[in-house]
Design a protein around this motif. Structure first.
Motif, PDB file in Angstrom:
ATOM      1  N   SER A  50      46.470 105.203  43.224  1.00 36.85           N
ATOM      2  CA  SER A  50      46.320 106.232  44.256  1.00 36.85           C
ATOM      3  C   SER A  50      45.407 107.351  43.785  1.00 36.85           C
ATOM      4  O   SER A  50      44.540 107.831  44.522  1.00 36.85           O
ATOM      5  CB  SER A  50      47.698 106.805  44.629  1.00 36.85           C
ATOM      6  OG  SER A  50      48.555 105.800  45.113  1.00 36.85           O
ATOM      7  N   GLY A  51      45.599 107.763  42.531  1.00 36.33           N
ATOM      8  CA  GLY A  51      44.754 108.814  41.978  1.00 36.33           C
ATOM      9  C   GLY A  51      43.303 108.391  41.882  1.00 36.33           C
ATOM     10  O   GLY A  51      42.387 109.170  42.180  1.00 36.33           O
ATOM     11  N   MET A  52      43.065 107.146  41.461  1.00 34.03           N
ATOM     12  CA  MET A  52      41.701 106.630  41.360  1.00 34.03           C
ATOM     13  C   MET A  52      41.035 106.593  42.732  1.00 34.03           C
ATOM     14  O   MET A  52      39.853 106.942  42.885  1.00 34.03           O
ATOM     15  CB  MET A  52      41.726 105.229  40.752  1.00 34.03           C
ATOM     16  CG  MET A  52      42.181 105.187  39.304  1.00 34.03           C
ATOM     17  SD  MET A  52      40.906 105.690  38.152  1.00 34.03           S
ATOM     18  CE  MET A  52      39.903 104.211  38.093  1.00 34.03           C
ATOM     19  N   PHE A  53      41.782 106.177  43.764  1.00 36.73           N
ATOM     20  CA  PHE A  53      41.227 106.131  45.113  1.00 36.73           C
ATOM     21  C   PHE A  53      40.869 107.535  45.590  1.00 36.73           C
ATOM     22  O   PHE A  53      39.817 107.739  46.218  1.00 36.73           O
ATOM     23  CB  PHE A  53      42.224 105.503  46.087  1.00 36.73           C
ATOM     24  CG  PHE A  53      41.749 105.510  47.521  1.00 36.73           C
ATOM     25  CD1 PHE A  53      40.815 104.586  47.953  1.00 36.73           C
ATOM     26  CD2 PHE A  53      42.216 106.458  48.420  1.00 36.73           C
ATOM     27  CE1 PHE A  53      40.357 104.597  49.268  1.00 36.73           C
ATOM     28  CE2 PHE A  53      41.766 106.481  49.728  1.00 36.73           C
ATOM     29  CZ  PHE A  53      40.840 105.546  50.151  1.00 36.73           C
ATOM     30  N   MET A  54      41.741 108.517  45.281  1.00 37.07           N
ATOM     31  CA  MET A  54      41.450 109.883  45.689  1.00 37.07           C
ATOM     32  C   MET A  54      40.197 110.419  45.018  1.00 37.07           C
ATOM     33  O   MET A  54      39.373 111.092  45.643  1.00 37.07           O
ATOM     34  CB  MET A  54      42.636 110.799  45.358  1.00 37.07           C
ATOM     35  CG  MET A  54      43.687 110.786  46.431  1.00 37.07           C
ATOM     36  SD  MET A  54      44.537 112.343  46.623  1.00 37.07           S
ATOM     37  CE  MET A  54      44.011 113.293  45.243  1.00 37.07           C
ATOM     38  N   LEU A  55      40.049 110.121  43.738  1.00 36.68           N
ATOM     39  CA  LEU A  55      38.847 110.554  43.031  1.00 36.68           C
ATOM     40  C   LEU A  55      37.598 109.910  43.634  1.00 36.68           C
ATOM     41  O   LEU A  55      36.553 110.546  43.767  1.00 36.68           O
ATOM     42  CB  LEU A  55      38.962 110.202  41.545  1.00 36.68           C
ATOM     43  CG  LEU A  55      40.012 110.986  40.750  1.00 36.68           C
ATOM     44  CD1 LEU A  55      40.192 110.371  39.374  1.00 36.68           C
ATOM     45  CD2 LEU A  55      39.610 112.446  40.630  1.00 36.68           C
ATOM     46  N   TYR A  56      37.728 108.638  44.021  1.00 32.62           N
ATOM     47  CA  TYR A  56      36.609 107.928  44.648  1.00 32.62           C
ATOM     48  C   TYR A  56      36.235 108.579  45.981  1.00 32.62           C
ATOM     49  O   TYR A  56      35.048 108.798  46.274  1.00 32.62           O
ATOM     50  CB  TYR A  56      36.991 106.468  44.862  1.00 32.62           C
ATOM     51  CG  TYR A  56      36.042 105.691  45.745  1.00 32.62           C
ATOM     52  CD1 TYR A  56      34.776 105.322  45.291  1.00 32.62           C
ATOM     53  CD2 TYR A  56      36.416 105.342  47.043  1.00 32.62           C
ATOM     54  CE1 TYR A  56      33.908 104.616  46.110  1.00 32.62           C
ATOM     55  CE2 TYR A  56      35.554 104.635  47.862  1.00 32.62           C
ATOM     56  CZ  TYR A  56      34.300 104.283  47.400  1.00 32.62           C
ATOM     57  OH  TYR A  56      33.442 103.589  48.214  1.00 32.62           O
TER      58      TYR A  56
ATOM     59  N   ALA B 272      36.306 111.946  35.543  1.00 30.84           N
ATOM     60  CA  ALA B 272      37.713 112.204  35.867  1.00 30.84           C
ATOM     61  C   ALA B 272      38.627 110.979  35.741  1.00 30.84           C
ATOM     62  O   ALA B 272      39.752 111.098  35.247  1.00 30.84           O
ATOM     63  CB  ALA B 272      37.821 112.806  37.267  1.00 30.84           C
ATOM     64  N   PRO B 273      38.216 109.781  36.179  1.00 30.11           N
ATOM     65  CA  PRO B 273      39.125 108.628  36.060  1.00 30.11           C
ATOM     66  C   PRO B 273      39.563 108.325  34.634  1.00 30.11           C
ATOM     67  O   PRO B 273      40.630 107.710  34.430  1.00 30.11           O
ATOM     68  CB  PRO B 273      38.301 107.468  36.641  1.00 30.11           C
ATOM     69  CG  PRO B 273      37.352 108.120  37.589  1.00 30.11           C
ATOM     70  CD  PRO B 273      36.997 109.426  36.939  1.00 30.11           C
ATOM     71  N   PHE B 274      38.807 108.763  33.650  1.00 22.82           N
ATOM     72  CA  PHE B 274      39.165 108.464  32.266  1.00 22.82           C
ATOM     73  C   PHE B 274      40.381 109.266  31.789  1.00 22.82           C
ATOM     74  O   PHE B 274      40.891 109.018  30.696  1.00 22.82           O
ATOM     75  CB  PHE B 274      37.966 108.708  31.343  1.00 22.82           C
ATOM     76  CG  PHE B 274      36.876 107.687  31.483  1.00 22.82           C
ATOM     77  CD1 PHE B 274      36.924 106.500  30.764  1.00 22.82           C
ATOM     78  CD2 PHE B 274      35.821 107.892  32.350  1.00 22.82           C
ATOM     79  CE1 PHE B 274      35.928 105.544  30.905  1.00 22.82           C
ATOM     80  CE2 PHE B 274      34.821 106.941  32.510  1.00 22.82           C
ATOM     81  CZ  PHE B 274      34.878 105.759  31.779  1.00 22.82           C
ATOM     82  N   ARG B 275      40.847 110.211  32.609  1.00 21.65           N
ATOM     83  CA  ARG B 275      42.076 110.927  32.261  1.00 21.65           C
ATOM     84  C   ARG B 275      43.277 109.982  32.250  1.00 21.65           C
ATOM     85  O   ARG B 275      44.273 110.232  31.582  1.00 21.65           O
ATOM     86  CB  ARG B 275      42.319 112.086  33.232  1.00 21.65           C
ATOM     87  CG  ARG B 275      42.820 111.668  34.607  1.00 21.65           C
ATOM     88  CD  ARG B 275      42.960 112.851  35.540  1.00 21.65           C
ATOM     89  NE  ARG B 275      43.778 113.891  34.965  1.00 21.65           N
ATOM     90  CZ  ARG B 275      45.114 113.895  35.017  1.00 21.65           C
ATOM     91  NH1 ARG B 275      45.749 112.902  35.612  1.00 21.65           N
ATOM     92  NH2 ARG B 275      45.799 114.883  34.494  1.00 21.65           N
ATOM     93  N   TYR B 276      43.167 108.874  32.974  1.00 23.78           N
ATOM     94  CA  TYR B 276      44.288 107.933  33.028  1.00 23.78           C
ATOM     95  C   TYR B 276      44.429 107.116  31.743  1.00 23.78           C
ATOM     96  O   TYR B 276      45.401 106.375  31.589  1.00 23.78           O
ATOM     97  CB  TYR B 276      44.128 107.004  34.233  1.00 23.78           C
ATOM     98  CG  TYR B 276      44.296 107.734  35.545  1.00 23.78           C
ATOM     99  CD1 TYR B 276      45.525 108.268  35.908  1.00 23.78           C
ATOM    100  CD2 TYR B 276      43.224 107.919  36.414  1.00 23.78           C
ATOM    101  CE1 TYR B 276      45.680 108.959  37.100  1.00 23.78           C
ATOM    102  CE2 TYR B 276      43.373 108.612  37.607  1.00 23.78           C
ATOM    103  CZ  TYR B 276      44.601 109.127  37.941  1.00 23.78           C
ATOM    104  OH  TYR B 276      44.760 109.822  39.107  1.00 23.78           O
ATOM    105  N   THR B 277      43.486 107.256  30.828  1.00 24.17           N
ATOM    106  CA  THR B 277      43.664 106.599  29.528  1.00 24.17           C
ATOM    107  C   THR B 277      44.844 107.210  28.770  1.00 24.17           C
ATOM    108  O   THR B 277      45.344 106.611  27.819  1.00 24.17           O
ATOM    109  CB  THR B 277      42.387 106.717  28.664  1.00 24.17           C
ATOM    110  OG1 THR B 277      42.048 108.097  28.488  1.00 24.17           O
ATOM    111  CG2 THR B 277      41.233 105.990  29.309  1.00 24.17           C
ATOM    112  N   GLY B 278      45.283 108.399  29.203  1.00 26.62           N
ATOM    113  CA  GLY B 278      46.472 109.003  28.602  1.00 26.62           C
ATOM    114  C   GLY B 278      47.693 108.119  28.736  1.00 26.62           C
ATOM    115  O   GLY B 278      48.551 108.069  27.840  1.00 26.62           O
TER     116      GLY B 278
END
Length: 303
Positions: free
Chosen positions: A276-282, A240-246
């Motif tokens: 914030s999104g990365m922390f939530m995924l974690y 999921a974190p790799f979505r931020y490569t967008g």
């Protein structure tokens, strides 16, 4: 050496984000040249034909759907139409990276809405991350500031519609094929914007415009296909974190294609939203691990 499922999933996620961002770039390159409704109709025609062929090859064309799913497909379709209109209107009037950065708030809005509407549990840590993420969005939008772009509100409307779309998708049962849902959505966009385009004069398209429209259609199909494939391999917490490569794609393509580069405040806001999104995924990965361990202990106790 064989590639792991997690690595395959990460590559598919990055490919999906690249395809969606390339679609956005090609559509933005036609801004002011071809009317939006005409573009969405033509892209919808090409997309519907190709998605229909894929759905047929995957044996996803079926009318035997659970009755409850029809309601969610209807809601999802309306949300997709609204998202397409608001997102592309904003995209035609704002830098690509700014629009993409605001869209990175989606994991935050989906989690918050799921907690409010579906009563899904949310702890204080994730709630704090959501609030911090929204501060980042405000830094990007900057309402009331001198450089405020009113089309930022269109992007936020697009986020709301995409949130509704994704939550409706989550309620679909496994019996409903993903490619069938994608085909229904594509057909609905084609029909809706085709009818809307009749209210305005059409503009002749030269080779450049036709090539960009075809390219955008192929890219959005690639994005859809990769996003379906990515859900079938690897661990979601890793992928999921790799979505931020967008956002990285948007920064690079915005600079190369349009000479755009966000100011420091916008970049800071984007970093806060992504963080914030990365922390939530974690946190979600941690909670999932705790739950799985509890289930294992319970199964061992019952033996």
């Amino acid at each position: 050496m064989a590639r792991s499922d997690n690595l395959t999933g990460a590559l598919l996620m990055m490919a999906s984000m690249a395809a969606f961002t390339l679609n956005d770039t090609m559509m933005k390159m036609l801004a002011g040249e071809i009317p939006l409704f005409q573009l969405l109709f033509l892209r919808g025609v090409i997309t519907s034909v190709l998605v229909g062929l894929l759905a047929w090859r995957m044996k996803a064309l079926t009318l035997r759907l659970p009755a409850r799913d029809l309601k969610f497909i209807g809601v999802r379709t309306v949300a997709e139409i609204g998202a397409a209109y608001f997102f592309l209107t904003a995209l035609f009037n704002m830098p690509l990276a700014n629009v993409t950065a605001i869209l990175q708030a989606l994991p935050l809005t989906i989690t918050l809405t799921a907690a409010l509407v579906f009563k899904e549990p949310i702890g204080w840590r994730r709630l704090s991350a959501i609030l911090v993420g929204f501060v980042g969005v405000l830094l990007i939008v900057r309402p009331g500031a001198e450089g405020f772009n009113s089309y930022s509100l269109y992007t936020m409307a697009a986020v709301a519609f995409v949130t509704l779309r994704d939550l409706s998708t989550r309620k679909l049962s496994k019996e409903t094929p993903s490619m069938l849902v994608t085909l229904v959505t594509s057909l609905a966009i084609m029909i809706f914007f085709g009818l809307a385009s009749l209210m305005r004069d059409w503009v002749p398209m030269d080779m450049r415009a036709s090539t960009l429209t075809l390219g955008a259609s192929l890219m959005i199909i690639g994005g859809y296909l990769f996003s379906v494939m990515v859900m079938r391999v690897g661990e979601i917490s890793f992928i999921a974190p790799f979505r931020y490569t967008g956002l990285i794609w948007a920064l690079v393509l915005g600079w190369l294609a349009f000479g755009e580069w966000p100011d420091p405040v916008t970049l800071a806001g984007a970093a806060i939203v992504v963080g914030s999104g990365m922390f939530m995924l974690y946190r979600e990965a941690q909670l999932g691990l705790v739950e799985r361990r509890a289930q294992i202990r319970e199964s061992r106790r019952l033996r």
